[in-house]
Write a protein that holds these residues in place. Structure first.
Motif, mmCIF file in Angstrom:
data_model
loop_
_atom_site.group_PDB
_atom_site.id
_atom_site.type_symbol
_atom_site.label_atom_id
_atom_site.label_comp_id
_atom_site.label_asym_id
_atom_site.label_seq_id
_atom_site.Cartn_x
_atom_site.Cartn_y
_atom_site.Cartn_z
ATOM 1 N N GLN A 117 0.834 -1.210 0.000
ATOM 2 C CA GLN A 117 0.000 0.000 0.000
ATOM 3 C C GLN A 117 0.867 1.257 0.000
ATOM 4 O OE1 GLN A 117 -3.348 0.301 -0.498
ATOM 5 N NE2 GLN A 117 -2.876 -1.794 -1.056
ATOM 6 N N ARG A 119 3.940 1.495 -1.231
ATOM 7 C CA ARG A 119 4.542 1.607 -2.566
ATOM 8 C C ARG A 119 3.527 2.138 -3.577
ATOM 9 N NH1 ARG A 119 6.776 -3.252 -0.974
ATOM 10 N NH2 ARG A 119 5.251 -4.438 -2.168
ATOM 11 N N ARG A 120 2.302 1.663 -3.487
ATOM 12 C CA ARG A 120 1.254 2.094 -4.413
ATOM 13 C C ARG A 120 0.962 3.582 -4.241
ATOM 14 N NH1 ARG A 120 -4.031 3.105 -4.424
ATOM 15 N NH2 ARG A 120 -4.347 2.536 -2.269
ATOM 16 N N ARG A 121 0.914 4.038 -3.014
ATOM 17 C CA ARG A 121 0.531 5.419 -2.727
ATOM 18 C C ARG A 121 1.695 6.406 -2.859
ATOM 19 N NH1 ARG A 121 -4.042 7.916 -0.019
ATOM 20 N NH2 ARG A 121 -3.408 10.069 0.237
#
Length: 166
Positions: A117, A119-121
């Motif tokens: 999460q 890394r995604r954000r």
């Protein structure tokens, strides 16, 4: 001849509580509590709704464990943590002991999920800025990850008062 809205010949008969609940289950899994609430809102008698739910349970069309497993799979894939899942399952009427068992059986690496999460954000780069680390930690806490997991992933100082035992 034009039909009028109040004309009895134009209205369909109301389906039975069983048929209504079965139709809802055909679309997606529902908890027993959720089906009960939907039947109550649709105006079905308590005893008719209860009998319909009992019958659906006996026929294994409605199963709270199956509902919970689907919800856990779905929400964890969306990046939510165990505390958020616990709260959502509790709102659907599942017991704490059963929720704990289902979350343990899901065998999800919550630390890896939290890291994904982040890394995604925020991308793959970490942050040396304490304010930025705190902002990232708050993001994970809002998504329902325990404070210990958040601390490990972000290396930020997080208050354990928000943490619950899993």
């Amino acid at each position: 001849m034009k039909r009028k809205p109040g004309d009895k010949t134009t209205e369909k008969p109301k389906p039975s509580a069983y048929s209504k609940a079965l139709g809802l289950l055909a679309r997606r899994e529902h908890s027993r509590r959720e089906l009960r609430q939907k039947l109550d809102r649709s105006g079905y008698a308590k005893d008719e709704a209860g009998e319909a739910l009992d019958r659906l349970g006996e026929q294994q069309y409605q199963d709270d464990d199956r509902f919970a497993e689907a919800l856990i799979r779905n929400r964890s894939a969306q990046g939510y943590g165990p505390m958020r899942l616990r709260a959502e399952l509790k709102s659907h009427g599942l017991a704490d002991a059963r929720i704990r068992t289902l979350l343990d059986a899901a065998d999800i690496d919550w630390a890896e999920s939290a890291a994904a999460q982040l890394r995604r954000r925020y991308g793959a780069k970490g942050s040396a800025d304490p304010a930025e680390r705190a902002r990232r930690a708050q993001f994970l806490l809002r998504r329902g990850f325990p404070a210990a997991t958040v601390r490990d992933v972000t290396h930020a100082d997080v208050d354990d008062a928000t943490d619950e035992t899993l």
